[in-house]
Scaffold this active site. Structure first.
Site, PDB file in Angstrom:
ATOM      1  N   THR A   1       0.819  -1.208   0.000  1.00 56.24           N
ATOM      2  CA  THR A   1       0.000   0.000   0.000  1.00 56.24           C
ATOM      3  C   THR A   1       0.858   1.265   0.000  1.00 56.24           C
ATOM      4  OG1 THR A   1      -0.139  -0.352   2.375  1.00 56.24           O
ATOM      5  CG2 THR A   1      -2.080  -0.944   1.087  1.00 56.24           C
ATOM      6  N   ASP A   2       2.125   1.128   0.381  1.00 57.96           N
ATOM      7  CA  ASP A   2       2.939   2.352   0.544  1.00 57.96           C
ATOM      8  C   ASP A   2       3.112   3.103  -0.767  1.00 57.96           C
ATOM      9  OD1 ASP A   2       4.760   0.400  -0.418  1.00 57.96           O
ATOM     10  OD2 ASP A   2       6.390   1.035   0.903  1.00 57.96           O
TER      11      ASP A   2
ATOM     12  N   GLY B   1      17.309 -10.035   3.542  1.00 57.45           N
ATOM     13  CA  GLY B   1      16.449 -10.628   2.525  1.00 57.45           C
ATOM     14  C   GLY B   1      15.295 -11.421   3.104  1.00 57.45           C
TER      15      GLY B   1
ATOM     16  N   SER C   1      16.467  -5.199   6.205  1.00 59.10           N
ATOM     17  CA  SER C   1      17.867  -4.892   6.489  1.00 59.10           C
ATOM     18  C   SER C   1      18.311  -3.695   5.653  1.00 59.10           C
ATOM     19  CB  SER C   1      18.754  -6.102   6.187  1.00 59.10           C
ATOM     20  OG  SER C   1      18.770  -6.396   4.808  1.00 59.10           O
TER      21      SER C   1
ATOM     22  N   GLU D   1      17.784   4.034  -2.020  1.00 56.78           N
ATOM     23  CA  GLU D   1      17.341   2.696  -2.441  1.00 56.78           C
ATOM     24  C   GLU D   1      16.762   2.736  -3.852  1.00 56.78           C
ATOM     25  OE1 GLU D   1      15.939   0.336   0.677  1.00 56.78           O
ATOM     26  OE2 GLU D   1      15.163  -1.236  -0.626  1.00 56.78           O
TER      27      GLU D   1
ATOM     28  N   ASP E   1       9.539   1.383   4.930  1.00 55.83           N
ATOM     29  CA  ASP E   1      10.618   0.789   5.712  1.00 55.83           C
ATOM     30  C   ASP E   1      11.488   1.854   6.363  1.00 55.83           C
ATOM     31  OD1 ASP E   1       9.540  -1.416   4.524  1.00 55.83           O
ATOM     32  OD2 ASP E   1      11.304  -1.920   3.324  1.00 55.83           O
TER      33      ASP E   1
HETATM   34  P1  ADP Z   1      15.597  -6.774   3.051  1.00 57.14           P
HETATM   35  O1  ADP Z   1      15.558  -5.297   3.161  1.00 57.14           O
HETATM   36  O2  ADP Z   1      14.240  -7.400   3.068  1.00 57.14           O
HETATM   37  O3  ADP Z   1      16.503  -7.427   4.049  1.00 57.14           O
HETATM   38  P2  ADP Z   1      16.697  -6.093   0.496  1.00 57.14           P
HETATM   39  O4  ADP Z   1      16.954  -6.898  -0.731  1.00 57.14           O
HETATM   40  O5  ADP Z   1      15.812  -4.904   0.403  1.00 57.14           O
HETATM   41  O6  ADP Z   1      16.196  -7.126   1.612  1.00 57.14           O
HETATM   42  O7  ADP Z   1      18.071  -5.570   1.088  1.00 57.14           O
HETATM   43  C1  ADP Z   1      19.116  -6.482   1.365  1.00 57.14           C
HETATM   44  C2  ADP Z   1      20.426  -5.929   0.843  1.00 57.14           C
HETATM   45  O8  ADP Z   1      20.832  -4.794   1.648  1.00 57.14           O
HETATM   46  C3  ADP Z   1      21.569  -6.902   0.975  1.00 57.14           C
HETATM   47  O9  ADP Z   1      21.601  -7.806  -0.106  1.00 57.14           O
HETATM   48  C4  ADP Z   1      22.765  -5.972   0.994  1.00 57.14           C
HETATM   49  O10 ADP Z   1      23.088  -5.556  -0.313  1.00 57.14           O
HETATM   50  C5  ADP Z   1      22.239  -4.768   1.763  1.00 57.14           C
HETATM   51  N1  ADP Z   1      22.570  -4.896   3.196  1.00 57.14           N
HETATM   52  C6  ADP Z   1      21.718  -5.119   4.209  1.00 57.14           C
HETATM   53  N2  ADP Z   1      22.371  -5.183   5.397  1.00 57.14           N
HETATM   54  C7  ADP Z   1      23.675  -5.010   5.120  1.00 57.14           C
HETATM   55  C8  ADP Z   1      24.877  -4.980   5.894  1.00 57.14           C
HETATM   56  N3  ADP Z   1      24.859  -5.168   7.223  1.00 57.14           N
HETATM   57  N4  ADP Z   1      26.039  -4.767   5.250  1.00 57.14           N
HETATM   58  C9  ADP Z   1      26.067  -4.578   3.925  1.00 57.14           C
HETATM   59  N5  ADP Z   1      24.976  -4.595   3.139  1.00 57.14           N
HETATM   60  C10 ADP Z   1      23.794  -4.808   3.707  1.00 57.14           C
HETATM   61 MG    MG Z   2      14.599  -4.008   1.794  1.00 56.59          MG
END
Ligand code: ADP
Ligand code: MG
Length: 390
Positions: free
Chosen positions: A39-40, A130, A135, A168, A180
């Site tokens: 929805t965002d 992921g 993250s 992003e 997020d």
């Molecule tokens: P989600 O946000 O659901 O975890 P995303 O695909 O949006 O998945 O983001 C994950 C990506 O963010 C990772 O593949 C990496 O490229 C980057 N990332 C996340 N945490 C870290 C970290 N601690 N160090 C380096 N890159 C990171």
């Molecule tokens: Mg993400």
């Protein structure tokens, strides 16, 4: 993942990198979306909360105008002159993970004529990557907070969330919405953020899970997803088509009463995508109202309805997520749904404290029975947003 706390790991990595102590340490959390999925970017409502899993950034300034980033995620250290921060061009030459911190540095400097000091950044996290727990927003929020303070930019939390999204979208190239980043910046203990993604108005709403004897379980299916590819972009395209055909700026502008007309005007697939967004927006409003009137035990049916809508209308669930939800409910969860962008990642289950073990066992058994890899199941606690830790 090491057993050291991620804060200690970020400090240790910084010391390995520079031979000295950092000037400071900042962190920002991952998040779970309680309800309001996809929805965002339709200018709608979401209701996420920040979790205790956080990404830490240890930062020290340098004498030159170079930015260096390291993460426990990778052995490679990436170094770029601040003058050469240029996205999306840089995407071709740095590893993908480095586009997140470097993208934030690029985004935060856009439109300023600051000539900031060079910095070393060392990053460590206990946010599962992921898994749909964002993250990405955690790393963006931590880096944005660290750079904002270090470079004296004076940006507020909403501005920093927008910087994270810009990084992003435009540096990493993932077409995600603002949810997020807003959650990671604005999170509060024991509360969720009721967010209007059009006005950016955010209201902190008490969840009261522990007072009601409830726990929130995350069931990470370990099926990894990627926002940069396929399905996510397709869903966005369908939503845009639906809004354009219906003559509204965004699907946010449609209500449940508009659905019969949508069904006449839209092809079947686009209609079902639209129906998910319209009903999901309504479910967010209903969840906030129900929570306030009756408490968290009463929101279970809304979570279940949300999952059905994502499975059947938006078609972003996968067999592992459906199994996690069904097994949780069968074992007595109050409610359960997939959370995050879909195509893998995690489900959540709202569970009475005394049933947590039963739900965990039931889900684990159901996965084994279906021949899926073992899920990673853990509880999360609504926690505070970005902060300076040291
Ligand atoms: P989600 O946000 O659901 O975890 P995303 O695909 O949006 O998945 O983001 C994950 C990506 O963010 C990772 O593949 C990496 O490229 C980057 N990332 C996340 N945490 C870290 C970290 N601690 N160090 C380096 N890159 C990171
Ligand atoms: Mg993400």
């Amino acid at each position: 993942m090491t057993t050291a706390s991620p804060q200690a790991a970020a400090r240790a990595l910084f010391t390995d990198l520079t031979g000295s102590e950092p000037d400071g340490v900042w962190s920002s959390p991952g998040r779970v979306n309680l309800i309001g999925e996809h929805t965002d970017y339709n200018d709608g409502f979401v209701f996420p909360f920040a979790i205790e899993h956080r990404t830490f950034v240890a930062l020290g300034t340098r004498d030159d105008a170079v930015i260096r980033v390291a993460s426990t995620f990778d052995t490679q250290v990436v170094e770029v002159a601040i003058a050469d921060l240029d996205f999306p061009a840089l995407r071709e030459t740095v590893p993908e993970w480095a586009t997140y911190p470097l993208g934030v540095a690029w985004a935060i400097l856009q439109g300023t004529d600051a000539a900031p000091a060079g910095v070393d950044l060392a990053i460590a996290s206990d946010v599962p990557v992921g898994a749909g727990l964002s993250s990405s927003a955690a790393i963006e929020g931590a880096v944005a907070s660290a750079l904002n303070d270090t470079w004296g930019l004076g940006l507020d939390r909403v501005a920093l969330a927008k910087i994270g999204r810009k990084a992003e979208n435009e540096a990493v190239g993932a077409p995600t919405g603002i949810m997020d980043q807003m959650t990671s910046m604005l999170g509060r203990a024991d509360a969720a953020i009721f967010l209007d993604c059009r006005s950016f108005e955010a209201e902190v709403v008490d969840l009261g899970f522990s007072a009601a004897g409830l726990e929130l379980l995350v069931i990470d299916t370990q099926v990894s997803h990627s926002h940069s590819t396929g399905g996510y972009r397709e869903r966005r395209d369908s939503c845009e088509l639906g809004a354009a055909t219906m003559g509204v700026p965004a699907l946010r502008d449609l209500g449940v009463d508009d659905l019969p007309r949508a069904q006449e005007l839209l092809d079947d697939v686009t209609f079902r995508r639209v129906r998910h967004i319209v009903t999901e927006n309504q479910r967010v409003l209903d969840t906030v109202a129900t929570l306030r009137a009756e408490g968290p035990t009463a929101i279970g049916d809304l979570l279940v309805a949300s999952h059905a809508s994502m499975r059947d209308d938006f078609e972003i669930s996968v067999a592992e997520l459906d199994t996690a939800v069904e097994a949780s409910l069968a074992a007595g969860a109050v409610g359960a749904r997939m959370t995050g962008g879909g195509f893998g990642g995690a489900a959540i289950a709202l569970v009475a404290h005394e049933k947590v073990d039963a739900v965990r066992d039931a889900v684990t058994a159901a996965f084994a029975e279906a021949g899926f890899g073992a899920p990673n199941i853990f509880t999360v606690t609504p926690s505070e947003g970005a902060r300076r830790d040291a």
